[in-house]
Design a protein around this motif. Structure first.
Motif, PDB file in Angstrom:
ATOM      1  N   ALA A 168      98.105  12.432 -47.609  1.00 41.04           N
ATOM      2  CA  ALA A 168      98.654  13.296 -46.566  1.00 41.04           C
ATOM      3  C   ALA A 168      98.419  12.685 -45.194  1.00 41.04           C
ATOM      4  CB  ALA A 168      98.012  14.683 -46.647  1.00 41.04           C
ATOM      5  N   CYS A 188      91.241  21.630 -45.721  1.00 44.56           N
ATOM      6  CA  CYS A 188      91.517  22.179 -47.051  1.00 44.56           C
ATOM      7  C   CYS A 188      90.351  23.051 -47.516  1.00 44.56           C
ATOM      8  CB  CYS A 188      91.759  21.049 -48.048  1.00 44.56           C
ATOM      9  SG  CYS A 188      93.323  20.159 -47.820  1.00 44.56           S
ATOM     10  N   ASP A 208     101.847  23.007 -40.065  1.00 46.65           N
ATOM     11  CA  ASP A 208     102.378  24.198 -40.734  1.00 46.65           C
ATOM     12  C   ASP A 208     103.390  23.874 -41.821  1.00 46.65           C
ATOM     13  OD1 ASP A 208     100.824  25.767 -39.080  1.00 46.65           O
ATOM     14  OD2 ASP A 208     102.408  25.992 -37.569  1.00 46.65           O
ATOM     15  N   GLY A 209     103.729  22.588 -41.956  1.00 45.91           N
ATOM     16  CA  GLY A 209     104.678  22.189 -42.989  1.00 45.91           C
ATOM     17  C   GLY A 209     104.061  21.228 -43.979  1.00 45.91           C
ATOM     18  N   LEU A 210     103.930  20.005 -43.569  1.00 42.68           N
ATOM     19  CA  LEU A 210     103.443  18.956 -44.468  1.00 42.68           C
ATOM     20  C   LEU A 210     102.063  19.267 -45.035  1.00 42.68           C
ATOM     21  CD1 LEU A 210     103.958  16.141 -45.663  1.00 42.68           C
ATOM     22  CD2 LEU A 210     102.937  15.174 -43.605  1.00 42.68           C
ATOM     23  N   GLN A 222     100.722  22.036 -45.547  1.00 42.91           N
ATOM     24  CA  GLN A 222     100.669  23.284 -46.310  1.00 42.91           C
ATOM     25  C   GLN A 222     101.349  23.130 -47.662  1.00 42.91           C
ATOM     26  OE1 GLN A 222      98.811  25.675 -45.217  1.00 42.91           O
ATOM     27  NE2 GLN A 222      98.495  24.751 -43.205  1.00 42.91           N
ATOM     28  N   SER A 223     101.672  21.891 -48.034  1.00 42.55           N
ATOM     29  CA  SER A 223     102.344  21.652 -49.302  1.00 42.55           C
ATOM     30  C   SER A 223     101.347  21.138 -50.329  1.00 42.55           C
ATOM     31  CB  SER A 223     103.472  20.618 -49.135  1.00 42.55           C
ATOM     32  OG  SER A 223     104.039  20.292 -50.382  1.00 42.55           O
ATOM     33  N   ALA A 224     101.061  21.939 -51.324  1.00 41.59           N
ATOM     34  CA  ALA A 224     100.071  21.563 -52.338  1.00 41.59           C
ATOM     35  C   ALA A 224     100.514  20.360 -53.140  1.00 41.59           C
ATOM     36  CB  ALA A 224      99.805  22.742 -53.270  1.00 41.59           C
ATOM     37  N   ASP A 225     101.814  20.029 -53.089  1.00 43.33           N
ATOM     38  CA  ASP A 225     102.315  18.890 -53.873  1.00 43.33           C
ATOM     39  C   ASP A 225     102.148  17.550 -53.162  1.00 43.33           C
ATOM     40  OD1 ASP A 225     103.115  20.490 -55.977  1.00 43.33           O
ATOM     41  OD2 ASP A 225     105.087  20.877 -55.099  1.00 43.33           O
ATOM     42  N   VAL A 226     101.805  17.558 -51.868  1.00 42.34           N
ATOM     43  CA  VAL A 226     101.658  16.306 -51.134  1.00 42.34           C
ATOM     44  C   VAL A 226     100.467  15.523 -51.685  1.00 42.34           C
ATOM     45  CG1 VAL A 226     101.156  15.249 -48.913  1.00 42.34           C
ATOM     46  CG2 VAL A 226     102.702  17.199 -49.038  1.00 42.34           C
ATOM     47  N   GLN A 277      96.507  22.812 -47.319  1.00 40.63           N
ATOM     48  CA  GLN A 277      96.557  22.794 -48.777  1.00 40.63           C
ATOM     49  C   GLN A 277      97.397  21.601 -49.214  1.00 40.63           C
ATOM     50  OE1 GLN A 277      98.367  26.215 -50.591  1.00 40.63           O
ATOM     51  NE2 GLN A 277      97.578  25.752 -52.640  1.00 40.63           N
ATOM     52  N   VAL A 278      96.728  20.510 -49.569  1.00 39.89           N
ATOM     53  CA  VAL A 278      97.425  19.311 -50.026  1.00 39.89           C
ATOM     54  C   VAL A 278      96.728  18.767 -51.274  1.00 39.89           C
ATOM     55  CG1 VAL A 278      98.265  18.657 -47.739  1.00 39.89           C
ATOM     56  CG2 VAL A 278      96.054  17.815 -48.516  1.00 39.89           C
TER      57      VAL A 278
END
Length: 207
Positions: free
Chosen positions: A158, A145, A194-196, A198-202, A151-152
């Motif tokens: 995470a 990060c 590339d998915g989990l 990259q989610s700022a909401d996690v 970006q979590v």
């Protein structure tokens, strides 16, 4: 420890043979359903002969759980704390995690299912090793990060999400299925990086 010759089968009973047999029986029938006599019968020796290698059934369980956990975490921590970018280190360790847990799926299933039956000192060692692994994965995500690779909202949460995903593979994966293990590992690692991750909401608390 001395090796025990088994004349009837023309083979030697080694510590490794006893351990492998116990692992197979515990995995198939459950730790509590398997007695020393069942293990001895499967090996082809008298029950008393097993005590040349292990002094109890609990010692067998301890060896199975501790050896599998320590081998995995030692290699994983070396990768996570070694050179390379956080993304590269995490990708490598997730590939290793998936392969190792598949190759040692019996030992891992036994450890998870029968953890409460382990002696307290062994259980503490295993839990300490697993916490260290989770903390190292969290640290890699945190570093990623900071480097702009991930970006979590919460690297610790995470890490739980990523590890839960790869731990679940053994529940359903079959080698004779439509996808091979290496391809599956590639897909899971890509989805994680590339998915989990990259989610700022996690892991971000809801308002």
């Amino acid at each position: 420890m001395p090796e025990l010759a088994v004349a009837a089968k023309g083979v030697e009973t080694t510590r490794e043979t006893v351990l492998r047999t116990a692992t197979e029986l515990f995995a198939e029938h459950g730790y509590h359903a398997v007695g020393i006599r069942s293990i001895a019968d499967a090996v082809g020796v008298k029950p008393a002969s097993l005590y040349h290698h292990f002094d109890s059934k609990a010692a067998l369980l301890s060896e199975i759980a501790h050896a599998a956990t320590s081998r995995f975490t030692t290699d994983a921590l070396a990768t996570l704390e070694g050179p390379g970018s956080p993304r590269d280190r995490l990708a490598a360790v997730l590939h290793h995690h998936i392969r190792y847990f598949h190759d040692h799926r019996q030992e891992e299933a036994i450890t998870r299912r029968d953890m409460a039956s382990l002696p307290p000192a062994v259980l503490d060692d295993i839990q300490t090793a697993r916490r260290a692994y989770h903390q190292a994965v969290t640290a890699a995500i945190t570093a990623g990060c900071a480097a702009g690779e991930f970006q979590v909202g919460s690297p610790a949460l995470a890490a739980f999400a990523v590890l839960d995903a790869v731990n679940g593979i053994n529940v359903w994966f079959r080698p004779d299925g439509p996808i091979d293990l290496e391809s599956l590992a590639d897909h899971y690692v890509t989805m994680a990086l590339d998915g989990l991750l990259q989610s700022a909401d996690v892991g971000r608390p809801s308002a």
